[in-house]
Write a protein that holds these residues in place. Sequence first.
Motif, PDB file in Angstrom:
ATOM      1  N   ASP A   1       0.832  -1.219  -0.100  1.00  0.00           N
ATOM      2  CA  ASP A   1       0.015   0.022  -0.013  1.00  0.00           C
ATOM      3  C   ASP A   1       0.990   1.040  -0.070  1.00  0.00           C
ATOM      4  N   GLN A   2       2.131   1.245   0.699  1.00  0.00           N
ATOM      5  CA  GLN A   2       2.599   2.331   0.723  1.00  0.00           C
ATOM      6  C   GLN A   2       3.523   2.655  -0.456  1.00  0.00           C
ATOM      7  N   PHE A   3       3.757   1.590  -1.163  1.00  0.00           N
ATOM      8  CA  PHE A   3       4.367   1.766  -2.576  1.00  0.00           C
ATOM      9  C   PHE A   3       3.634   2.373  -3.559  1.00  0.00           C
ATOM     10  N   PHE A   4       2.453   1.535  -3.604  1.00  0.00           N
ATOM     11  CA  PHE A   4       1.357   2.237  -4.514  1.00  0.00           C
ATOM     12  C   PHE A   4       0.956   3.679  -4.094  1.00  0.00           C
ATOM     13  N   GLY A   5       1.082   3.972  -3.080  1.00  0.00           N
ATOM     14  CA  GLY A   5       0.633   5.414  -2.443  1.00  0.00           C
ATOM     15  C   GLY A   5       1.735   6.333  -3.092  1.00  0.00           C
ATOM     16  N   LEU A   6       3.021   6.018  -3.445  1.00  0.00           N
ATOM     17  CA  LEU A   6       3.923   6.762  -4.028  1.00  0.00           C
ATOM     18  C   LEU A   6       3.665   7.292  -5.298  1.00  0.00           C
TER      19      LEU A   6
ATOM     20  N   PRO B   1       0.810   8.523  -6.692  1.00  0.00           N
ATOM     21  CA  PRO B   1       0.064   9.840  -6.966  1.00  0.00           C
ATOM     22  C   PRO B   1       0.867  11.137  -6.337  1.00  0.00           C
ATOM     23  N   GLN B   2       1.710  10.518  -5.344  1.00  0.00           N
ATOM     24  CA  GLN B   2       2.502  11.630  -4.532  1.00  0.00           C
ATOM     25  C   GLN B   2       3.789  12.223  -5.593  1.00  0.00           C
ATOM     26  N   LEU B   3       4.237  11.154  -6.084  1.00  0.00           N
ATOM     27  CA  LEU B   3       5.465  11.501  -6.955  1.00  0.00           C
ATOM     28  C   LEU B   3       5.097  11.913  -8.442  1.00  0.00           C
ATOM     29  N   ALA B   4       3.943  11.682  -8.842  1.00  0.00           N
ATOM     30  CA  ALA B   4       3.546  12.060 -10.188  1.00  0.00           C
ATOM     31  C   ALA B   4       3.996  13.648 -10.448  1.00  0.00           C
TER      32      ALA B   4
END
Length: 193
Positions: A141-146, A148-151
């Motif tokens: 979940d934390q990796f997939f959360g990256l 939208p944050q990094l885009a």
Amino acid sequence: MTHLTKSEFAARHGWSKSYVSKLAKQERLVLTVDGKVDVEATELLLADSADPSKAAVAARHEENRVERDVRSQLQPGTGPTAVLQPDPAPGGTHNFQKAKAHREYYLAQLAEAEFNKVQGNLVERQAVEDAAYSAGRMLRDQFFGLAPQLAAELVAMNDPWDIEKHLVDAFRRVFNEVGKMNSADLSQAITQS
């Protein structure tokens, strides 16, 4: 093959007639069609179905019979040693010694497992699987959360070196957060299941 009446069989072993009748009721005598005792088969059956924990009692009774001058009625090899060391059971008959040894082995295994649980060396498998699943899911979940944050940040960058450095820093931050999950968190995850 030797065939004797129940009375003769009792006298041969120095037993009372009532004891031989008791053996017959327990189906521990091999009887012929005419009701006589098949001595060899019966002695084998008695040896296979004897309780090894009663060997001391059998030896004491044997000594008492010998003291009463019954030695002349005993055949060699029918004493307590026949009870302690029976021949292997033929074709699938019940062998008390093997069954008891099998039971004792697994009871010892259970006692050892219970001891290790009490000592904290063993935990429930399902609890560990659930905790591992939770930890893996949190990491995923934390990796997939990256993304939208990094885009938005990565769109503005055009240098591949800066993009790589930014991604490595973000990955390292996620791994550090997951690595901070201490033993208390793991213990709580295990006990929650």
